[in-house]
Design an enzyme around this catalytic site. Structure first.
Site, PDB file in Angstrom:
ATOM      1  N   TYR A 162       0.819  -1.164  -0.098  1.00 38.19           N
ATOM      2  CA  TYR A 162       0.066   0.041  -0.053  1.00 38.19           C
ATOM      3  C   TYR A 162       0.723   1.352  -0.045  1.00 38.19           C
ATOM      4  O   TYR A 162       0.695   2.104  -0.648  1.00 38.19           O
ATOM      5  CB  TYR A 162      -0.988   0.085   1.257  1.00 38.19           C
ATOM      6  CG  TYR A 162      -1.834   1.023   1.366  1.00 38.19           C
ATOM      7  CD1 TYR A 162      -3.166   1.108   0.512  1.00 38.19           C
ATOM      8  CD2 TYR A 162      -1.754   2.385   2.322  1.00 38.19           C
ATOM      9  CE1 TYR A 162      -3.976   1.992   0.560  1.00 38.19           C
ATOM     10  CE2 TYR A 162      -2.689   3.094   2.160  1.00 38.19           C
ATOM     11  CZ  TYR A 162      -3.870   2.948   1.620  1.00 38.19           C
ATOM     12  OH  TYR A 162      -4.856   4.242   1.506  1.00 38.19           O
ATOM     13  N   LYS A 166       0.839   4.108  -3.021  1.00 40.13           N
ATOM     14  CA  LYS A 166       0.669   5.399  -2.806  1.00 40.13           C
ATOM     15  C   LYS A 166       1.589   6.405  -3.295  1.00 40.13           C
ATOM     16  O   LYS A 166       1.539   7.572  -3.476  1.00 40.13           O
ATOM     17  CB  LYS A 166       0.058   5.608  -1.452  1.00 40.13           C
ATOM     18  CG  LYS A 166      -1.481   4.792  -1.200  1.00 40.13           C
ATOM     19  CD  LYS A 166      -2.345   5.310  -2.059  1.00 40.13           C
ATOM     20  CE  LYS A 166      -3.913   4.834  -1.624  1.00 40.13           C
ATOM     21  NZ  LYS A 166      -4.926   5.274  -2.522  1.00 40.13           N
TER      22      LYS A 166
END
Length: 305
Positions: A162, A166
């Site tokens: 993640y 991002k």
């Protein structure tokens, strides 16, 4: 600050919002529609997608749903086609869809990693590419907004996949801001911080989220120092970035949550040192101990305790 007297409107604009069946994505879609935009709603769940569409159309707005997972180019093309065939144009892409597969590095499987990369990074790429093609052909400029996270700014324990995607999305938006500038298309990243099912997976915020569901209240210290509010607190930034008022803003990472608005810095060099003939391991060690080490930054978000 001087208060604005002109309401920010999106009348005549058409937006795609991926992952807009629930939570933050739904709040973005509803806010864009409330400001006058027609919205292409997207989700993998047909029920929640239909509910978002109904919430928009029941108050006189315009919306259609495309039920499909983002990632494949076919989904991106279907979203753009829906905007063009149903509403005649495309002005805004909000690339919001995402999933979590949290594990520490030594427990993260290939499937955990790939699922997050495919949805966030590949999904934003395919949707961004399809939207850029349509906007460039249209010739009226446009707005592309990708959704980042504090995890991508600072790192986050248990979120190799993640945090990586991002951070990649912010770099993607900055690259697109360069490539699409001549076409009048802006590209920015929003870094939202809001109570949501994803936030609830963070141990420090689990109880705050549960209390919010029970009472609808968020303690003031969380709205300010932790920048935690509702999805609806984040949505006005998306409306502004989708509007003509932000035509001069591109390549930026802007955070919002609770009562706080944040402009993030671009990565920059803290210090450079030169040594004639290059660097040996010994000289690097000396430079680190005498100079660079004092400037080293810690990983993880700022301590808000």
């Amino acid at each position: 600050m001087t208060p604005s007297t002109e309401v920010v409107r999106l009348d005549g604009r058409v937006a795609i919002v991926t992952g807009s069946g629930r939570s933050l994505g739904r709040a973005y879609a509803l806010a864009l529609a409330d400001a006058g935009a027609a919205v292409v709603v997207n989700d993998v769940d047909p029920v929640t997608a239909a509910e978002t569409v109904a919430a928009i159309t029941s108050t006189g707005g315009r919306a259609v749903a495309v039920v499909a997972p983002v990632g494949p180019a076919s989904t991106a093309e279907a979203l753009v086609d829906a905007a063009l065939t149903q509403f005649g144009r495309l002005d805004v892409l909000i690339a919001n869809a995402g999933v979590l597969r949290d594990r520490v590095l030594w427990k993260m499987s290939d499937e955990d990693f790939d699922a997050v990369v495919d949805t966030h990074l590949r999904g934003t790429f395919t949707c961004g590419r399809a939207a850029a093609i349509a906007m460039r052909e249209q010739g009226d400029g446009g707005r592309i907004v990708v959704i980042g996270s504090p995890a991508g700014q600072f790192g986050s324990f248990g979120q190799t996949n993640y945090a990586a995607v991002k951070a990649g999305l912010v770099a993607m938006a900055r690259t697109w801001s360069l490539e699409l500038a001549r076409a009048g298309i802006t590209a920015n990243a929003v870094i939202p911080t809001a109570l949501s099912p994803m936030t609830a997976t963070i141990p420090a915020y689990t109880q705050v989220y549960e209390d919010f569901l029970a009472t609808g209240e968020i303690p003031r210290e969380y709205r300010s120092s932790h920048a935690l509010g509702t999805p609806e607190d984040v949505a006005p930034l998306l409306v502004w970035l989708a509007s003509e008022r932000s035509a001069h803003v591109t390549g930026q990472a802007i955070g919002i949550g609770g009562d706080r608005l944040t402009l993030y810095a671009h990565p920059s060099a803290l210090r450079t040192l030169d040594h004639d003939g290059g660097w040996s391991a010994e000289r690097i060690d000396e430079a680190w101990r005498d100079d660079l080490g004092a400037l080293a930054q810690t990983s993880g978000p700022p301590d808000l305790s």
